[in-house]
Write a protein that holds these residues in place. Structure first.
Motif, short mmCIF file in Angstrom:
data_model
loop_
_atom_site.label_atom_id
_atom_site.label_comp_id
_atom_site.label_asym_id
_atom_site.label_seq_id
_atom_site.Cartn_x
_atom_site.Cartn_y
_atom_site.Cartn_z
N ARG A 125 35.54 31.49 59.07
CA ARG A 125 35.73 30.95 57.71
C ARG A 125 36.69 31.86 56.95
O ARG A 125 36.64 33.09 57.11
CB ARG A 125 34.41 30.95 56.95
CG ARG A 125 33.27 30.26 57.65
CD ARG A 125 33.39 28.77 57.51
NE ARG A 125 32.11 28.12 57.74
CZ ARG A 125 31.66 27.70 58.92
NH1 ARG A 125 32.39 27.88 60.00
NH2 ARG A 125 30.49 27.09 59.02
N GLU A 131 28.16 40.04 55.20
CA GLU A 131 28.46 38.80 54.47
C GLU A 131 27.15 38.05 54.21
O GLU A 131 26.26 38.03 55.06
CB GLU A 131 29.41 37.92 55.29
CG GLU A 131 29.72 36.61 54.57
CD GLU A 131 30.67 35.68 55.34
OE1 GLU A 131 31.62 36.19 55.97
OE2 GLU A 131 30.43 34.47 55.29
N LEU A 183 30.58 30.22 65.95
CA LEU A 183 30.88 29.74 64.60
C LEU A 183 32.40 29.74 64.41
O LEU A 183 33.08 30.66 64.87
CB LEU A 183 30.26 30.72 63.59
CG LEU A 183 30.28 30.31 62.13
CD1 LEU A 183 29.18 29.31 61.84
CD2 LEU A 183 30.11 31.52 61.22
N TRP A 191 28.43 18.74 62.23
CA TRP A 191 29.20 19.97 62.15
C TRP A 191 29.44 20.54 63.56
O TRP A 191 30.51 21.02 63.89
CB TRP A 191 28.47 20.96 61.25
CG TRP A 191 29.31 22.03 60.67
CD1 TRP A 191 30.47 22.53 61.19
CD2 TRP A 191 29.09 22.72 59.45
NE1 TRP A 191 30.96 23.50 60.36
CE2 TRP A 191 30.13 23.64 59.29
CE3 TRP A 191 28.08 22.67 58.48
CZ2 TRP A 191 30.21 24.50 58.19
CZ3 TRP A 191 28.16 23.52 57.40
CH2 TRP A 191 29.22 24.42 57.26
N ALA A 212 23.91 30.47 64.93
CA ALA A 212 24.93 31.21 64.17
C ALA A 212 24.81 30.94 62.67
O ALA A 212 25.44 31.62 61.86
CB ALA A 212 26.33 30.83 64.64
N LEU A 213 24.01 29.92 62.32
CA LEU A 213 23.91 29.53 60.91
C LEU A 213 22.52 29.75 60.33
O LEU A 213 22.38 30.10 59.15
CB LEU A 213 24.23 28.02 60.78
CG LEU A 213 25.66 27.60 61.07
CD1 LEU A 213 25.74 26.09 61.30
CD2 LEU A 213 26.58 27.99 59.92
N GLU A 235 36.50 32.90 53.95
CA GLU A 235 35.82 33.90 53.11
C GLU A 235 35.45 35.16 53.89
O GLU A 235 35.27 36.23 53.31
CB GLU A 235 34.60 33.32 52.37
CG GLU A 235 33.49 32.77 53.25
CD GLU A 235 33.65 31.26 53.50
OE1 GLU A 235 34.78 30.74 53.45
OE2 GLU A 235 32.61 30.62 53.76
N ARG A 292 30.20 37.71 47.94
CA ARG A 292 30.15 37.27 49.34
C ARG A 292 29.88 38.40 50.32
O ARG A 292 29.40 38.18 51.42
CB ARG A 292 31.50 36.60 49.65
CG ARG A 292 31.67 35.93 50.95
CD ARG A 292 30.68 34.86 51.26
NE ARG A 292 30.91 33.62 50.56
CZ ARG A 292 30.15 32.54 50.74
NH1 ARG A 292 29.14 32.55 51.59
NH2 ARG A 292 30.37 31.43 50.06
N ASN A 312 28.36 39.35 60.01
CA ASN A 312 28.30 38.06 59.34
C ASN A 312 27.17 37.31 60.03
O ASN A 312 27.39 36.50 60.92
CB ASN A 312 29.64 37.31 59.49
CG ASN A 312 29.55 35.89 58.93
OD1 ASN A 312 28.64 35.58 58.16
ND2 ASN A 312 30.49 35.04 59.31
N PRO A 313 25.93 37.63 59.64
CA PRO A 313 24.78 37.06 60.36
C PRO A 313 24.52 35.63 59.89
O PRO A 313 25.10 35.20 58.90
CB PRO A 313 23.64 37.97 59.93
CG PRO A 313 24.00 38.37 58.53
CD PRO A 313 25.51 38.46 58.50
N PRO A 314 23.67 34.89 60.60
CA PRO A 314 23.29 33.57 60.09
C PRO A 314 22.53 33.73 58.78
O PRO A 314 21.58 34.53 58.72
CB PRO A 314 22.36 33.01 61.18
CG PRO A 314 22.06 34.13 62.11
CD PRO A 314 23.02 35.23 61.87
N TYR A 315 22.94 33.02 57.73
CA TYR A 315 22.25 33.19 56.45
C TYR A 315 22.00 31.88 55.71
O TYR A 315 21.66 31.88 54.54
CB TYR A 315 22.99 34.19 55.56
CG TYR A 315 24.45 33.88 55.26
CD1 TYR A 315 24.80 32.85 54.39
CD2 TYR A 315 25.48 34.65 55.82
CE1 TYR A 315 26.13 32.59 54.10
CE2 TYR A 315 26.81 34.39 55.55
CZ TYR A 315 27.13 33.35 54.68
OH TYR A 315 28.44 33.09 54.40
N LEU A 316 22.19 30.74 56.40
CA LEU A 316 21.78 29.49 55.76
C LEU A 316 20.27 29.31 55.97
O LEU A 316 19.72 29.85 56.93
CB LEU A 316 22.53 28.30 56.37
CG LEU A 316 24.06 28.32 56.27
CD1 LEU A 316 24.63 27.01 56.82
CD2 LEU A 316 24.52 28.52 54.83
N1 GLN Z 1 29.59 30.70 55.44
C1 GLN Z 1 29.02 29.83 56.41
C2 GLN Z 1 28.86 28.46 55.85
O1 GLN Z 1 28.50 28.30 54.73
C3 GLN Z 1 27.68 30.32 56.93
C4 GLN Z 1 27.95 31.34 57.94
C5 GLN Z 1 26.75 32.12 58.29
O2 GLN Z 1 25.60 31.70 58.23
N2 GLN Z 1 27.04 33.30 58.67
O3 GLN Z 1 29.16 27.55 56.53
#
Ligand code: GLN
Length: 294
Positions: free
Chosen positions: A95, A248, A92, A211, A217-218, A97, A280, A194-198
């Protein structure tokens, strides 16, 4: 064609929200000429400003960007917390943030150091490029803090190890692991992630725009919360009593994450806002007193 005309044409080819800046960054990268000088030479012919091999490199780079490849993958680096991290499509792209995670982890680590009579152990899960782990190691004194990192992807871990070596001048302890949970129990004083969180559909959506980042990772599962949930439930087993987990997440996941952490045995769970004012980072302490001997 002048440099100005070239830039306008490249912007049109790229067609992203940030096409002007993308063009400038790629021109700097391809030519090795800083933007202040480029901007002073806008009226000159392109071939008087750029060497021919730089022009070829730039044309290829603009083509990749127009096809949706992120600028950081084209230039191979991205700045994070004041340092330039190598990146490739295995990781990834750091970012801005996520710098909040570093800031809060530094505070937690320093607080822990004041309470303990030994060096503080810090572990970064889902480390990706290693931007969090390496920034922490770089900001803290090596004698008093020991930083390690893990990721489910060995290709990512290679990037993280390279970044550690080049930015710190020494190796960080690193291993492949799924959230650190399947590993033989090892406990740390501070754990960051900062794990995948989408959600899977958000992930598909961003990846369809070209992208180009690694889906694992997302993608945090159907609702984006799967990894956060596993992490919040499993992490107490990897954290010393009185130690801290810092995670995160997306702003709309903060409340749910805080309640799962309370249920999982954390106390003093807080959320922190990033520079844009969005919640965040969630941090919680594992129940228990100060341990002097683990
Ligand atoms: N903040 C990232 C984004 O919105 C997502 C990163 C994540 O899943 N750790 O692109």
């Amino acid at each position: 064609m002048t440099l100005r005309e070239f830039i306008v044409e490249a912007e049109g080819r790229i067609g992203s929200d940030s096409s002007w800046l993308d063009t400038i960054v790629l021109t700097e990268w391809a030519s090795g000429i800083r933007r202040e000088r480029l901007l002073a030479e806008l009226s000159r012919p392109l071939d008087a400003v750029l060497e021919s091999d730089a022009a070829v490199r730039l044309d290829e780079a603009i083509g990749k960007r127009a096809a949706g490849v992120p600028v950081a993958y084209i230039t191979g680096s991205r700045e994070f917390y004041g340092r330039l991290f190598a990146v490739n499509p295995a990781v990834l792209i750091p970012r801005p943030e996520t710098e909040l995670l570093v800031e809060r982890a530094l505070e937690a680590a320093e607080k822990r150091a004041a309470a303990l009579m030994r060096s503080v152990t810090i572990h970064d899960l889902c480390t990706g490029s290693g931007c969090v782990a390496v920034s922490l190691a770089a900001e803290l004194h090596r004698d008093a803090y020991s930083v390690s990192m893990s990721d489910i992807s060995s290709a990512a871990l290679e990037v993280a190890l390279d970044n550690a070596r080049s930015l710190l001048g020494y190796d960080l302890d690193a291993w492949v692991s799924d959230l650190g949970l399947l590993h033989p129990p090892r406990r740390f004083d501070v754990v960051t992630a900062n794990p995948p969180y989408l959600s899977s559909s958000e992930t598909r959506n961003v990846l369809s725009k070209g992208w180009g980042e690694p889906p694992n990772a997302l993608d945090g599962g159907a609702d984006g919360f799967e990894m956060l949930q596993r992490l919040a439930r499993g992490a107490p087993a990897t954290i010393n009593p009185g130690g801290t987990l810092l995670v995160e997440c997306a702003p709309n996941q903060v409340e749910r994450l805080m309640s799962v952490m309370y249920e999982g045995g954390f106390q003093d769970v807080y959320s922190y806002q990033d520079l844009s004012g969005a919640d965040r980072v969630v941090a919680g302490e594992v129940f228990g007193g100060t341990d002097h001997d683990s």
